[in-house]
Motif scaffolding. Structure first.
Motif, PDB file in Angstrom:
ATOM      1  N   ASP A 278       0.856  -1.188   0.000  1.00  0.00           N
ATOM      2  CA  ASP A 278       0.000   0.000   0.000  1.00  0.00           C
ATOM      3  C   ASP A 278       0.895   1.243   0.000  1.00  0.00           C
ATOM      4  N   ALA A 279       0.729   2.085  -1.007  1.00  0.00           N
ATOM      5  CA  ALA A 279       1.541   3.306  -1.103  1.00  0.00           C
ATOM      6  C   ALA A 279       1.292   4.229   0.093  1.00  0.00           C
ATOM      7  N   ALA A 280       0.148   4.078   0.757  1.00  0.00           N
ATOM      8  CA  ALA A 280      -0.155   4.918   1.920  1.00  0.00           C
ATOM      9  C   ALA A 280       0.883   4.728   3.023  1.00  0.00           C
ATOM     10  N   CYS A 281       1.538   3.578   3.053  1.00  0.00           N
ATOM     11  CA  CYS A 281       2.566   3.344   4.079  1.00  0.00           C
ATOM     12  C   CYS A 281       3.755   4.278   3.882  1.00  0.00           C
ATOM     13  N   THR A 282       4.117   4.552   2.647  1.00  0.00           N
ATOM     14  CA  THR A 282       5.244   5.439   2.339  1.00  0.00           C
ATOM     15  C   THR A 282       4.833   6.908   2.384  1.00  0.00           C
ATOM     16  N   PHE A 283       3.616   7.218   1.921  1.00  0.00           N
ATOM     17  CA  PHE A 283       3.207   8.621   1.752  1.00  0.00           C
ATOM     18  C   PHE A 283       2.254   9.112   2.830  1.00  0.00           C
ATOM     19  N   GLY A 284       1.678   8.194   3.597  1.00  0.00           N
ATOM     20  CA  GLY A 284       0.765   8.594   4.658  1.00  0.00           C
ATOM     21  C   GLY A 284      -0.655   8.738   4.144  1.00  0.00           C
ATOM     22  N   ALA A 285      -1.619   8.540   5.030  1.00  0.00           N
ATOM     23  CA  ALA A 285      -3.031   8.760   4.720  1.00  0.00           C
ATOM     24  C   ALA A 285      -3.596   9.465   5.950  1.00  0.00           C
ATOM     25  N   TYR A 286      -3.698   8.707   7.025  1.00  0.00           N
ATOM     26  CA  TYR A 286      -4.097   9.279   8.319  1.00  0.00           C
ATOM     27  C   TYR A 286      -3.019  10.234   8.848  1.00  0.00           C
ATOM     28  N   HIS A 287      -1.781   9.797   8.859  1.00  0.00           N
ATOM     29  CA  HIS A 287      -0.681  10.639   9.359  1.00  0.00           C
ATOM     30  C   HIS A 287      -0.193  11.615   8.285  1.00  0.00           C
ATOM     31  N   PRO A 288       0.307  12.794   8.708  1.00  0.00           N
ATOM     32  CA  PRO A 288       0.874  13.736   7.717  1.00  0.00           C
ATOM     33  C   PRO A 288       2.278  13.314   7.278  1.00  0.00           C
ATOM     34  N   LEU A 289       2.444  12.052   6.923  1.00  0.00           N
ATOM     35  CA  LEU A 289       3.759  11.449   6.709  1.00  0.00           C
ATOM     36  C   LEU A 289       4.542  12.102   5.567  1.00  0.00           C
ATOM     37  N   LEU A 290       3.812  12.471   4.496  1.00  0.00           N
ATOM     38  CA  LEU A 290       4.433  13.150   3.359  1.00  0.00           C
ATOM     39  C   LEU A 290       5.175  14.411   3.816  1.00  0.00           C
ATOM     40  N   TYR A 291       4.532  15.157   4.696  1.00  0.00           N
ATOM     41  CA  TYR A 291       5.093  16.437   5.168  1.00  0.00           C
ATOM     42  C   TYR A 291       6.194  16.198   6.196  1.00  0.00           C
ATOM     43  N   GLU A 292       6.050  15.128   6.977  1.00  0.00           N
ATOM     44  CA  GLU A 292       7.116  14.751   7.914  1.00  0.00           C
ATOM     45  C   GLU A 292       8.399  14.479   7.118  1.00  0.00           C
ATOM     46  N   LYS A 293       8.237  13.797   5.990  1.00  0.00           N
ATOM     47  CA  LYS A 293       9.405  13.439   5.178  1.00  0.00           C
ATOM     48  C   LYS A 293      10.018  14.677   4.538  1.00  0.00           C
ATOM     49  N   ASN A 294       9.180  15.635   4.132  1.00  0.00           N
ATOM     50  CA  ASN A 294       9.717  16.901   3.602  1.00  0.00           C
ATOM     51  C   ASN A 294      10.608  17.578   4.642  1.00  0.00           C
ATOM     52  N   LEU A 295      10.137  17.617   5.886  1.00  0.00           N
ATOM     53  CA  LEU A 295      10.919  18.266   6.955  1.00  0.00           C
ATOM     54  C   LEU A 295      12.234  17.539   7.194  1.00  0.00           C
ATOM     55  N   VAL A 296      12.155  16.215   7.269  1.00  0.00           N
ATOM     56  CA  VAL A 296      13.361  15.426   7.540  1.00  0.00           C
ATOM     57  C   VAL A 296      14.360  15.594   6.394  1.00  0.00           C
ATOM     58  N   LYS A 297      13.859  15.669   5.156  1.00  0.00           N
ATOM     59  CA  LYS A 297      14.753  15.885   4.013  1.00  0.00           C
ATOM     60  C   LYS A 297      15.483  17.225   4.170  1.00  0.00           C
ATOM     61  N   ARG A 298      14.761  18.262   4.608  1.00  0.00           N
ATOM     62  CA  ARG A 298      15.402  19.575   4.781  1.00  0.00           C
ATOM     63  C   ARG A 298      16.419  19.562   5.915  1.00  0.00           C
ATOM     64  N   MET A 299      16.180  18.763   6.943  1.00  0.00           N
ATOM     65  CA  MET A 299      17.075  18.764   8.118  1.00  0.00           C
ATOM     66  C   MET A 299      18.254  17.806   7.962  1.00  0.00           C
ATOM     67  N   ASN A 300      18.194  16.946   6.944  1.00  0.00           N
ATOM     68  CA  ASN A 300      19.243  15.934   6.786  1.00  0.00           C
ATOM     69  C   ASN A 300      20.614  16.585   6.639  1.00  0.00           C
ATOM     70  N   GLN A 301      21.580  16.096   7.392  1.00  0.00           N
ATOM     71  CA  GLN A 301      22.953  16.605   7.281  1.00  0.00           C
ATOM     72  C   GLN A 301      23.857  15.662   6.503  1.00  0.00           C
ATOM     73  N   GLY A 302      23.320  14.532   6.109  1.00  0.00           N
ATOM     74  CA  GLY A 302      24.072  13.591   5.277  1.00  0.00           C
ATOM     75  C   GLY A 302      23.880  13.936   3.802  1.00  0.00           C
ATOM     76  N   SER A 303      24.405  13.068   2.929  1.00  0.00           N
ATOM     77  CA  SER A 303      24.330  13.345   1.490  1.00  0.00           C
ATOM     78  C   SER A 303      23.105  12.681   0.863  1.00  0.00           C
ATOM     79  N   ASN A 304      22.717  13.180  -0.322  1.00  0.00           N
ATOM     80  CA  ASN A 304      21.636  12.538  -1.063  1.00  0.00           C
ATOM     81  C   ASN A 304      22.031  11.119  -1.479  1.00  0.00           C
ATOM     82  N   ARG A 305      23.336  10.922  -1.693  1.00  0.00           N
ATOM     83  CA  ARG A 305      23.808   9.587  -2.060  1.00  0.00           C
ATOM     84  C   ARG A 305      23.549   8.577  -0.930  1.00  0.00           C
TER      85      ARG A 305
END
Ligand code: C5P
Length: 323
Positions: A278-305
């Motif tokens: 279920d794609a909802a597990c990766t992107f969220g349905a009930y939880h704002p998971l998509l937006y959580e991931k956006n925030l974590v991507k911005r805060m990441n101090q490691g590389s995209n690789r």
């Protein structure tokens, strides 16, 4: 797409989802089960976009990682609570640790071979019913903390009271509370019977440390997500994944989060330990998971690789940040 084309972009929005999931997310965005009151900018596009460092400092300043203790009202007056609830905060009983791993339960952990790397951390956090037995090569075998939601605690399928899955490490439980309720109001209106199950578990396993997150933590974190997104997010608490990540940032100098931002192994397989897609597990349905991931991507101090190859994000602990 280039070789890094699959790395999460930090401006994902519900409009990029498939039609079915888009509808589900939009329904949750319109629903307000917990009576969330949006204050401040709340989903407008004309606010300055904070840098990763600024976001990290906001989290450190505005999100209190608190657990329930026996002296919080209404617990001193309840017969069971002074005996069974901890007298101290999780953050004063546990750690501090140098390095920590947060292991999401994503299907993309399958065939990752990350187990050895995960186990080298001083502490490892896992979620809900995620097993290690039989999956050591991909997810490791060390479990220091297990964060579980009240639904898992209450459902018959999980056999929470008797399964050996839950009997090692420190347990931390959470349940969605009404947005502006105090602890007494939540105590009488939990989503699932978290307090009944907590009492039963504690009596069966009196030696195992077991904490409950203060619901204020969930909603303070929710507010940080909403204030930093250009559109209204689901008015439901953040997923266990983000709650656990912030919890570990309060205990550790550095936190590596595995397969929260999906790697090149990205898959609709929901969990590495179950045949359910279920794609909802990766992107969220009930939880704002998509937006959580956006925030974590911005805060990441490691590389995209690191994200692309290992599904690995690097975040500083609160103690290691200069704000
Ligand atoms: O499903 P469960 O909540 O037990 O999974 C733990 C956490 O891992 C989720 O709350 C979510 O943050 C993360 N997760 C994910 N992608 C998946 C499955 C889980 O990001 N496919």
């Amino acid at each position: 797409k280039g070789i890094l084309g699959d790395v999460w972009n930090d401006e994902m929005s519900s409009s990029m989802l498939g039609n079915r999931l888009k509808k589900v997310v939009q329904n949750y965005q319109a629903m307000n089960k917990y009576g969330v009151k949006v204050s401040g900018p709340g989903g407008t596009s004309n606010r300055p976009k904070l840098s990763g460092r600024e976001l990290l400092c906001q989290l450190k300043e505005k999100v209190e990682v608190t657990t329930l203790t026996s002296d919080h009202q209404p617990f001193p007056a309840l017969a069971w609570a002074p005996l069974l609830l901890p007298s101290q905060q999780l953050t004063s009983d546990l750690g501090p640790y140098k390095s920590c791993a947060v292991v999401s339960s994503a299907g993309s952990l399958r065939n990752s071979g990350l187990g050895k790397e995960i186990d080298t951390h001083d502490a490892v956090l896992r979620f809900n019913a995620a097993p290690t037995s039989g999956f050591e090569n991909d997810v490791g075998s060390k479990t220091t903390v297990r964060l579980i939601n009240s639904q898992v605690m209450a459902s018959d399928d999980h056999r929470f009271l008797s399964s050996s899955l839950y009997s090692s490490g420190v347990l931390v439980a959470w349940d969605p509370a009404p947005f502006s309720s105090n602890l007494s109001q939540w105590y009488n209106h939990t989503d699932y019977p978290i307090f009944n199950q907590y009492q039963r578990y504690r009596r069966l396993h009196p030696q195992q440390p077991f904490y409950i997150l203060h619901p204020r933590f969930e909603w303070q974190l929710w507010q940080r997500i909403q204030d930093n997104m250009a559109e209204p997010i689901q008015k439901n608490p953040p997923s266990s994944g983000l709650l656990g990540t912030i919890l570990m940032m309060s205990l550790c100098e550095v936190v590596h989060v595995y397969e929260f931002l999906p790697s090149r192994r990205k898959t609709p397989l929901c969990h590495y330990y179950q045949r359910f897609y279920d794609a909802a597990c990766t992107f969220g349905a009930y939880h704002p998971l998509l937006y959580e991931k956006n925030l974590v991507k911005r805060m990441n101090q490691g590389s995209n690789r690191d994200i692309y190859n290992h599904g690995r994000v690097t975040l500083p602990g609160f103690s290691a940040m200069n704000c």
